[in-house]
Scaffold this motif. Structure first.
Motif, PDB file in Angstrom:
ATOM      1  N   VAL A 176     -52.110 -33.596  -4.515  1.00 50.00           N
ATOM      2  CA  VAL A 176     -50.924 -34.431  -5.164  1.00 50.00           C
ATOM      3  C   VAL A 176     -50.326 -33.324  -6.363  1.00 50.00           C
ATOM      4  O   VAL A 176     -51.275 -32.790  -7.001  1.00 50.00           O
ATOM      5  CB  VAL A 176     -51.423 -35.842  -5.770  1.00 50.00           C
ATOM      6  N   THR A 177     -49.200 -33.212  -6.355  1.00 50.54           N
ATOM      7  CA  THR A 177     -48.698 -32.540  -7.372  1.00 50.54           C
ATOM      8  C   THR A 177     -47.274 -33.139  -7.943  1.00 50.54           C
ATOM      9  O   THR A 177     -46.709 -33.946  -7.309  1.00 50.54           O
ATOM     10  CB  THR A 177     -48.220 -31.005  -7.237  1.00 50.54           C
ATOM     11  N   ASP A 178     -47.330 -33.190  -9.325  1.00 50.40           N
ATOM     12  CA  ASP A 178     -45.840 -33.967  -9.866  1.00 50.40           C
ATOM     13  C   ASP A 178     -44.891 -32.976 -10.001  1.00 50.40           C
ATOM     14  O   ASP A 178     -43.763 -33.095 -10.642  1.00 50.40           O
ATOM     15  CB  ASP A 178     -46.177 -34.581 -11.084  1.00 50.40           C
ATOM     16  N   GLY A 179     -45.144 -31.620  -9.441  1.00 48.62           N
ATOM     17  CA  GLY A 179     -44.053 -30.552  -9.161  1.00 48.62           C
ATOM     18  C   GLY A 179     -43.735 -30.528  -7.853  1.00 48.62           C
ATOM     19  O   GLY A 179     -43.451 -31.340  -6.954  1.00 48.62           O
ATOM     20  N   GLY A 180     -43.543 -29.241  -7.217  1.00 47.77           N
ATOM     21  CA  GLY A 180     -43.222 -28.964  -5.835  1.00 47.77           C
ATOM     22  C   GLY A 180     -44.245 -28.151  -5.335  1.00 47.77           C
ATOM     23  O   GLY A 180     -45.021 -27.350  -5.804  1.00 47.77           O
ATOM     24  N   PHE A 181     -44.113 -28.029  -3.833  1.00 49.77           N
ATOM     25  CA  PHE A 181     -44.833 -26.981  -3.112  1.00 49.77           C
ATOM     26  C   PHE A 181     -43.834 -26.132  -2.266  1.00 49.77           C
ATOM     27  O   PHE A 181     -42.765 -26.623  -1.905  1.00 49.77           O
ATOM     28  CB  PHE A 181     -45.525 -27.721  -1.942  1.00 49.77           C
ATOM     29  N   ARG A 182     -44.289 -25.002  -2.096  1.00 53.30           N
ATOM     30  CA  ARG A 182     -43.413 -23.786  -1.475  1.00 53.30           C
ATOM     31  C   ARG A 182     -44.114 -23.972   0.005  1.00 53.30           C
ATOM     32  O   ARG A 182     -45.105 -24.674   0.082  1.00 53.30           O
ATOM     33  CB  ARG A 182     -43.618 -22.502  -1.973  1.00 53.30           C
ATOM     34  N   ASP A 183     -43.288 -23.590   0.947  1.00 55.80           N
ATOM     35  CA  ASP A 183     -43.843 -23.718   2.644  1.00 55.80           C
ATOM     36  C   ASP A 183     -43.907 -25.326   2.761  1.00 55.80           C
ATOM     37  O   ASP A 183     -44.715 -25.570   3.282  1.00 55.80           O
ATOM     38  CB  ASP A 183     -45.201 -23.139   2.893  1.00 55.80           C
ATOM     39  N   SER A 184     -42.944 -26.165   2.314  1.00 54.29           N
ATOM     40  CA  SER A 184     -43.294 -27.666   2.537  1.00 54.29           C
ATOM     41  C   SER A 184     -43.091 -28.109   4.032  1.00 54.29           C
ATOM     42  O   SER A 184     -43.931 -28.745   4.315  1.00 54.29           O
ATOM     43  CB  SER A 184     -42.217 -28.383   1.800  1.00 54.29           C
ATOM     44  N   ALA A 185     -42.165 -27.358   4.691  1.00 52.53           N
ATOM     45  CA  ALA A 185     -42.152 -27.829   6.149  1.00 52.53           C
ATOM     46  C   ALA A 185     -43.515 -27.540   6.990  1.00 52.53           C
ATOM     47  O   ALA A 185     -43.757 -28.111   7.623  1.00 52.53           O
ATOM     48  CB  ALA A 185     -41.066 -27.126   6.657  1.00 52.53           C
ATOM     49  N   GLU A 186     -43.994 -26.100   6.381  1.00 51.66           N
ATOM     50  CA  GLU A 186     -45.257 -25.809   6.963  1.00 51.66           C
ATOM     51  C   GLU A 186     -46.424 -26.891   6.646  1.00 51.66           C
ATOM     52  O   GLU A 186     -47.147 -27.399   7.677  1.00 51.66           O
ATOM     53  CB  GLU A 186     -45.599 -24.526   6.607  1.00 51.66           C
ATOM     54  N   ILE A 187     -46.447 -27.200   5.562  1.00 53.17           N
ATOM     55  CA  ILE A 187     -47.618 -28.248   4.972  1.00 53.17           C
ATOM     56  C   ILE A 187     -47.394 -29.752   5.687  1.00 53.17           C
ATOM     57  O   ILE A 187     -48.265 -30.207   5.910  1.00 53.17           O
ATOM     58  CB  ILE A 187     -47.486 -28.401   3.448  1.00 53.17           C
ATOM     59  N   ALA A 188     -46.039 -30.097   5.730  1.00 59.77           N
ATOM     60  CA  ALA A 188     -45.710 -31.065   6.333  1.00 59.77           C
ATOM     61  C   ALA A 188     -46.368 -31.428   7.847  1.00 59.77           C
ATOM     62  O   ALA A 188     -46.578 -32.072   8.364  1.00 59.77           O
ATOM     63  CB  ALA A 188     -44.323 -31.648   6.576  1.00 59.77           C
ATOM     64  N   ARG A 189     -46.328 -30.177   8.534  1.00 59.55           N
ATOM     65  CA  ARG A 189     -46.635 -30.061   9.902  1.00 59.55           C
ATOM     66  C   ARG A 189     -48.509 -30.053  10.080  1.00 59.55           C
ATOM     67  O   ARG A 189     -49.024 -30.210  10.984  1.00 59.55           O
ATOM     68  CB  ARG A 189     -46.287 -29.067  10.667  1.00 59.55           C
ATOM     69  N   LEU A 190     -49.031 -30.025   8.808  1.00 59.84           N
ATOM     70  CA  LEU A 190     -50.522 -29.746   9.028  1.00 59.84           C
ATOM     71  C   LEU A 190     -51.219 -31.124   9.336  1.00 59.84           C
ATOM     72  O   LEU A 190     -52.471 -31.267   9.780  1.00 59.84           O
ATOM     73  CB  LEU A 190     -51.056 -29.465   7.796  1.00 59.84           C
ATOM     74  N   GLY A 191     -50.479 -32.337   9.128  1.00 61.59           N
ATOM     75  CA  GLY A 191     -51.052 -33.738   9.355  1.00 61.59           C
ATOM     76  C   GLY A 191     -52.146 -33.837   7.950  1.00 61.59           C
ATOM     77  O   GLY A 191     -53.092 -34.647   8.192  1.00 61.59           O
ATOM     78  N   PHE A 192     -52.009 -33.322   6.983  1.00 61.12           N
ATOM     79  CA  PHE A 192     -53.004 -33.368   5.962  1.00 61.12           C
ATOM     80  C   PHE A 192     -52.268 -34.047   4.734  1.00 61.12           C
ATOM     81  O   PHE A 192     -50.830 -33.784   4.461  1.00 61.12           O
ATOM     82  CB  PHE A 192     -53.280 -31.886   5.242  1.00 61.12           C
ATOM     83  N   PRO A 193     -52.874 -35.034   4.180  1.00 63.64           N
ATOM     84  CA  PRO A 193     -52.189 -35.892   3.179  1.00 63.64           C
ATOM     85  C   PRO A 193     -51.629 -35.078   1.949  1.00 63.64           C
ATOM     86  O   PRO A 193     -52.479 -34.397   1.143  1.00 63.64           O
ATOM     87  CB  PRO A 193     -53.098 -37.076   2.718  1.00 63.64           C
ATOM     88  N   ALA A 194     -50.491 -34.949   1.805  1.00 64.30           N
ATOM     89  CA  ALA A 194     -49.911 -34.367   0.812  1.00 64.30           C
ATOM     90  C   ALA A 194     -48.584 -34.867  -0.173  1.00 64.30           C
ATOM     91  O   ALA A 194     -47.940 -35.224   0.569  1.00 64.30           O
ATOM     92  CB  ALA A 194     -49.555 -32.612   1.035  1.00 64.30           C
ATOM     93  N   TYR A 195     -48.663 -34.769  -1.329  1.00 67.95           N
ATOM     94  CA  TYR A 195     -47.532 -35.358  -2.112  1.00 67.95           C
ATOM     95  C   TYR A 195     -46.832 -34.367  -2.945  1.00 67.95           C
ATOM     96  O   TYR A 195     -47.766 -33.707  -3.814  1.00 67.95           O
ATOM     97  CB  TYR A 195     -47.863 -36.684  -2.706  1.00 67.95           C
ATOM     98  N   HIS A 196     -45.721 -34.570  -3.239  1.00 71.02           N
ATOM     99  CA  HIS A 196     -45.226 -33.531  -4.218  1.00 71.02           C
ATOM    100  C   HIS A 196     -43.700 -34.137  -4.815  1.00 71.02           C
ATOM    101  O   HIS A 196     -43.275 -35.197  -4.025  1.00 71.02           O
ATOM    102  CB  HIS A 196     -44.868 -32.273  -3.951  1.00 71.02           C
ATOM    103  N   HIS A 197     -43.169 -33.663  -5.426  1.00 68.49           N
ATOM    104  CA  HIS A 197     -41.827 -34.138  -6.082  1.00 68.49           C
ATOM    105  C   HIS A 197     -40.652 -33.765  -5.150  1.00 68.49           C
ATOM    106  O   HIS A 197     -39.814 -34.544  -4.625  1.00 68.49           O
ATOM    107  CB  HIS A 197     -41.330 -33.819  -7.595  1.00 68.49           C
ATOM    108  N   ARG A 198     -40.593 -32.353  -4.675  1.00 66.33           N
ATOM    109  CA  ARG A 198     -39.495 -31.715  -3.793  1.00 66.33           C
ATOM    110  C   ARG A 198     -40.080 -30.433  -3.513  1.00 66.33           C
ATOM    111  O   ARG A 198     -40.884 -29.802  -4.133  1.00 66.33           O
ATOM    112  CB  ARG A 198     -38.276 -31.813  -4.568  1.00 66.33           C
TER     113      ARG A 198
END
Length: 239
Positions: free
Chosen positions: A119-141
């Motif tokens: 979890v971050t209250d900032g952002g992730f790069r490679d967000s589409a790749e992270i979304a495909r992992l099936g791993f719980p991940a949360y960010h702002h944008r």
């Protein structure tokens, strides 16, 4: 870090953040919901685990050059390798998504190490790749720039603020489609037990409302008939 029991972990996986928020509100806790974060994927599993924290501060340019990553004690890299299996890496990025808190390689490493989520209250790069992992991940944008642009990783496993919520190491993190909530560690078992029961009642109420029943006397249960009907429903459904 206190170890979350399997029984409590499994109960929380079946409970919504909304139900937990109500249980915490009854105990006087009003700011436990991490603000302005959302799941990277609508299909990701429920997030449950103890908090392991990383704190960023505003970057000072002479101390935040690209070669800092050569240092194995760099707090961001060390947090990725030290976050315990079953725990959630929670990052205080000062609610600033102009630079990434991490990217897909680091999040994949957390997943492969058996961590519960990130979890971050900032952002992730490679967000589409992270979304495909099936791993719980949360960010702002999503955020493409490297964290070094604005964030200097400075502390590991200390109390932090994440999205205006206080997070202490070992607190229990629950995340679902509505967002992420922080359960104080000493209340985790108690909250899990209570909200497990609340969820059974809410499932009963939902079924009754879908069948056309009105909410007066049902929700909240202010009539004896409601309690009797609920007891019979639990027996029929082995709840």
């Amino acid at each position: 870090m206190s170890k979350l029991s399997d029984a409590t972990r499994n109960k929380l996986k079946s409970i919504s953040t909304a139900t937990v928020a109500t249980a915490l509100f009854k105990r006087g806790f009003r700011i436990q919901m991490i603000q302005d974060v959302r799941p990277l994927s609508v299909d990701q599993p429920t997030l449950v685990g103890e908090a392991f924290t990383l704190r960023y501060m505003p970057a000072r340019e002479d101390l935040n050059k690209i070669d800092v990553f050569r240092d194995r004690s760099h707090p961001q890299r060390k947090a990725i390798e030290d976050c315990p299996p079953g725990a959630v890496l929670v990052m205080d990025s000062r609610k600033d998504a102009r630079a990434a808190s991490a990217g897909a390689i680091l999040v994949t490493r957390l997943m492969k190490r058996g961590c519960a989520g990130v979890v971050t209250d900032g952002g992730f790069r490679d967000s589409a790749e992270i979304a495909r992992l099936g791993f719980p991940a949360y960010h702002h944008r999503p955020s493409a720039p490297t964290n070094l642009t604005l964030h200097q990783a400075i502390d590991i496993n200390v109390p932090i603020g994440c999205g205006d919520a206080p997070v202490f190491p070992g607190d229990v993190i629950l995340g679902d489609a509505d967002g992420v909530i922080v359960i104080p560690a000493h209340l985790a078992d108690e909250i899990a037990d209570e909200t497990f029961e609340m969820t059974a009642f809410e499932d009963f109420v939902t079924e009754e409302v879908q069948n056309g029943r009105g909410i007066f006397g049902l929700y909240p249960a202010t009539e004896e008939k409601t309690l009797a009907d609920f007891a019979a429903w639990r027996k029929r459904n082995s709840r």
